[in-house]
Motif scaffolding. Structure first.
Motif, PDB file in Angstrom:
ATOM      1  N   GLU A  13       0.832  -1.202   0.000  1.00 46.27           N
ATOM      2  CA  GLU A  13       0.000   0.000   0.000  1.00 46.27           C
ATOM      3  C   GLU A  13       0.866   1.251   0.000  1.00 46.27           C
ATOM      4  N   PRO A  14       0.630   2.159  -0.908  1.00 45.83           N
ATOM      5  CA  PRO A  14       1.442   3.367  -0.893  1.00 45.83           C
ATOM      6  C   PRO A  14       1.047   4.245   0.293  1.00 45.83           C
ATOM      7  N   LEU A  15       1.972   5.110   0.709  1.00 44.28           N
ATOM      8  CA  LEU A  15       1.721   5.980   1.847  1.00 44.28           C
ATOM      9  C   LEU A  15       0.934   7.205   1.404  1.00 44.28           C
ATOM     10  N   ASP A  16      -0.067   7.574   2.181  1.00 46.49           N
ATOM     11  CA  ASP A  16      -0.763   8.820   1.869  1.00 46.49           C
ATOM     12  C   ASP A  16      -0.080   9.979   2.603  1.00 46.49           C
ATOM     13  N   GLU A  17      -0.600  11.156   2.352  1.00 45.63           N
ATOM     14  CA  GLU A  17      -0.007  12.365   2.914  1.00 45.63           C
ATOM     15  C   GLU A  17       0.033  12.334   4.451  1.00 45.63           C
ATOM     16  N   VAL A  18      -1.028  11.817   5.070  1.00 50.45           N
ATOM     17  CA  VAL A  18      -1.070  11.745   6.538  1.00 50.45           C
ATOM     18  C   VAL A  18       0.040  10.843   7.071  1.00 50.45           C
ATOM     19  N   ASP A  19       0.205   9.671   6.435  1.00 50.97           N
ATOM     20  CA  ASP A  19       1.269   8.759   6.858  1.00 50.97           C
ATOM     21  C   ASP A  19       2.629   9.435   6.750  1.00 50.97           C
ATOM     22  N   ARG A  20       2.845  10.144   5.671  1.00 48.97           N
ATOM     23  CA  ARG A  20       4.143  10.789   5.482  1.00 48.97           C
ATOM     24  C   ARG A  20       4.396  11.867   6.524  1.00 48.97           C
ATOM     25  N   ARG A  21       3.339  12.552   6.901  1.00 50.96           N
ATOM     26  CA  ARG A  21       3.526  13.580   7.933  1.00 50.96           C
ATOM     27  C   ARG A  21       3.774  12.958   9.299  1.00 50.96           C
ATOM     28  N   ILE A  22       3.148  11.821   9.551  1.00 46.76           N
ATOM     29  CA  ILE A  22       3.429  11.108  10.811  1.00 46.76           C
ATOM     30  C   ILE A  22       4.897  10.675  10.840  1.00 46.76           C
ATOM     31  N   LEU A  23       5.360  10.099   9.744  1.00 51.34           N
ATOM     32  CA  LEU A  23       6.759   9.673   9.688  1.00 51.34           C
ATOM     33  C   LEU A  23       7.699  10.849   9.902  1.00 51.34           C
ATOM     34  N   ALA A  24       7.422  11.951   9.214  1.00 55.36           N
ATOM     35  CA  ALA A  24       8.297  13.117   9.345  1.00 55.36           C
ATOM     36  C   ALA A  24       8.347  13.589  10.794  1.00 55.36           C
ATOM     37  N   ALA A  25       7.184  13.628  11.446  1.00 50.06           N
ATOM     38  CA  ALA A  25       7.141  14.106  12.832  1.00 50.06           C
ATOM     39  C   ALA A  25       7.905  13.165  13.759  1.00 50.06           C
ATOM     40  N   LEU A  26       7.744  11.858  13.569  1.00 51.36           N
ATOM     41  CA  LEU A  26       8.389  10.903  14.482  1.00 51.36           C
ATOM     42  C   LEU A  26       9.873  10.727  14.185  1.00 51.36           C
ATOM     43  N   ILE A  27      10.286  11.014  12.956  1.00 49.08           N
ATOM     44  CA  ILE A  27      11.725  11.030  12.664  1.00 49.08           C
ATOM     45  C   ILE A  27      12.361  12.213  13.392  1.00 49.08           C
ATOM     46  N   GLU A  28      11.639  13.308  13.410  1.00 46.78           N
ATOM     47  CA  GLU A  28      12.124  14.521  14.069  1.00 46.78           C
ATOM     48  C   GLU A  28      12.167  14.345  15.588  1.00 46.78           C
ATOM     49  N   ASP A  29      11.120  13.776  16.160  1.00 45.31           N
ATOM     50  CA  ASP A  29      11.068  13.552  17.610  1.00 45.31           C
ATOM     51  C   ASP A  29      10.213  12.338  17.934  1.00 45.31           C
ATOM     52  N   ALA A  30      10.883  11.218  18.102  1.00 48.80           N
ATOM     53  CA  ALA A  30      10.178   9.950  18.325  1.00 48.80           C
ATOM     54  C   ALA A  30       9.472   9.906  19.667  1.00 48.80           C
ATOM     55  N   ARG A  31       9.816  10.812  20.583  1.00 48.86           N
ATOM     56  CA  ARG A  31       9.246  10.733  21.923  1.00 48.86           C
ATOM     57  C   ARG A  31       8.129  11.738  22.160  1.00 48.86           C
ATOM     58  N   MET A  32       7.691  12.414  21.102  1.00 48.04           N
ATOM     59  CA  MET A  32       6.553  13.322  21.288  1.00 48.04           C
ATOM     60  C   MET A  32       5.322  12.493  21.686  1.00 48.04           C
ATOM     61  N   THR A  33       4.393  13.128  22.416  1.00 44.35           N
ATOM     62  CA  THR A  33       3.199  12.388  22.809  1.00 44.35           C
ATOM     63  C   THR A  33       2.299  12.195  21.591  1.00 44.35           C
ATOM     64  N   ASN A  34       1.430  11.215  21.705  1.00 45.07           N
ATOM     65  CA  ASN A  34       0.492  10.947  20.619  1.00 45.07           C
ATOM     66  C   ASN A  34      -0.412  12.151  20.377  1.00 45.07           C
ATOM     67  N   LYS A  35      -0.717  12.856  21.423  1.00 43.39           N
ATOM     68  CA  LYS A  35      -1.566  14.036  21.289  1.00 43.39           C
ATOM     69  C   LYS A  35      -0.851  15.130  20.476  1.00 43.39           C
ATOM     70  N   GLN A  36       0.416  15.361  20.799  1.00 43.31           N
ATOM     71  CA  GLN A  36       1.204  16.336  20.027  1.00 43.31           C
ATOM     72  C   GLN A  36       1.284  15.918  18.554  1.00 43.31           C
ATOM     73  N   LEU A  37       1.539  14.631  18.357  1.00 41.97           N
ATOM     74  CA  LEU A  37       1.631  14.104  17.002  1.00 41.97           C
ATOM     75  C   LEU A  37       0.341  14.377  16.236  1.00 41.97           C
ATOM     76  N   ALA A  38      -0.790  14.090  16.886  1.00 43.00           N
ATOM     77  CA  ALA A  38      -2.092  14.270  16.248  1.00 43.00           C
ATOM     78  C   ALA A  38      -2.292  15.736  15.844  1.00 43.00           C
ATOM     79  N   GLU A  39      -1.926  16.616  16.743  1.00 38.38           N
ATOM     80  CA  GLU A  39      -2.109  18.032  16.475  1.00 38.38           C
ATOM     81  C   GLU A  39      -1.219  18.474  15.321  1.00 38.38           C
ATOM     82  N   MET A  40       0.029  18.017  15.369  1.00 35.92           N
ATOM     83  CA  MET A  40       0.997  18.379  14.340  1.00 35.92           C
ATOM     84  C   MET A  40       0.549  17.912  12.948  1.00 35.92           C
ATOM     85  N   VAL A  41      -0.083  16.738  12.921  1.00 36.10           N
ATOM     86  CA  VAL A  41      -0.485  16.142  11.650  1.00 36.10           C
ATOM     87  C   VAL A  41      -1.892  16.607  11.243  1.00 36.10           C
ATOM     88  N   GLY A  42      -2.676  17.071  12.223  1.00 39.97           N
ATOM     89  CA  GLY A  42      -4.013  17.557  11.913  1.00 39.97           C
ATOM     90  C   GLY A  42      -5.075  16.479  11.907  1.00 39.97           C
TER      91      GLY A  42
END
Lengths: 171, 171
Positions: B20-49
């Motif tokens: 399955e190819p990655l959609d835009e949301v998946d790519r933004r999740i990856l980018a955020a977690l590459i940047e900071d793997a220890r951010m909370t899930n809530k922060q991640l959600a907000e960052m990704v929208g």
DNA sequence: GATGAAAAGCTTTAAGC
DNA sequence: GCTTAAAGCTTTTCATC
């Protein structure tokens, strides 16, 4: 010392790691977080054998001292369209400091670069890159290196496989 | 495909990343977690929208599909007593499959090895290692490589600096 | 597939040892 | 420097869209 501050300033916002040696607890925290950076603080505390509040304080201190430099997700390269890896050794032509600095500022930030090694010896830099195909690899080298006048010689080697090691902690 | 399963089995417990190819949301999740793997899930959600529950589901799916392969803390090498880095190119002598397999099983797991690159071309392997001093480096090569009969030739290059790249995500 | 609400669990702080 | 306890958040599940 790692990089004596001769000639160039330290990157902004970074203090050098404090000289205090790491105790056994710190080393176990590092080992655990290298293994799984996303474990909860409670899991970490249990794994290391300390109270959660202590684990939190220690982990924070390790970050503030610059001993932990970040937490990153590792991704499958093929899944993000970069299934071809290569190592490119680069010899520079000129030894003009400004030209070298321009190269050093530009090349490590190019799309696809996973890491740049600044080396001693016959080769000046070794680039580890990941691209989508061998055609892209050829174009990458042509566009980004072959056309740069400061680049004297490059040699591209395909990477069949990158095997992660046991990491940097003392065995 | 990354590593066609010819001759050797897949490492245990790993399924290949789903097609399955990655959609835009998946790519933004990856980018955020590459940047900071220890951010909370809530922060991640907000960052990704997206909603936190969605972020959790997506992140889990990315791990289960093998697209996220892990989360790791990065540590300052000098702080853990490994301030000397080197790249060691290795040419093997024999091309006996069992001997090569023994080398491939042993060397990447040696203490101090950060990564092993299995390469095409004149060099068979490139080892990235970190040790405490240049004396240790000399001993490491002597003890682990020079004395192995399958090793034909090695060449050790000091690494002045390893500069991390922008990572594997499309620019 | 994504969301919101509720229960369970975790993180964080501050006081005390 | 470590621990405990309590308040406040976060995660996770699940019914619903």
């Amino acid at each position: 010392m790692t990089t004596p501050s001769i000639g160039r300033p330290h990157p902004a916002g970074q203090h050098p790691p404090s000289g205090e040696p790491l105790d056994e607890v710190d080393r176990r925290i590092l080992a655990a977080l290298i293994e799984d950076a996303r474990m909860t603080n409670k899991q970490l505390a249990e794994m290391v054998g300390i109270a959660p509040s202590t684990a939190l304080m220690r982990t924070r201190a390790l970050s503030e001292r610059g001993i932990i430099t970040g937490f990153e997700a590792k991704v499958d390269l093929a899944a993000v369209g970069r299934s071809v890896q290569a190592l490119i050794s680069v010899r520079l032509r000129a030894h003009d400091r400004d030209q070298i600095d321009a190269f050093t500022a530009r090349v490590p930030q190019l799309a696809g670069v996973l890491a740049t090694f600044h080396t001693s010896g016959a080769v000046d830099y070794l680039l580890h890159i990941a691209v989508g195909s061998t055609e892209e690899l050829r174009d990458w080298v042509l566009d980004n290196l072959a056309t740069d006048p400061v680049v004297g010689h490059t040699e591209t080697t395909l990477v069949f496989e990158r095997i992660p090691g046991p990491g940097p902690l003392p065995a």
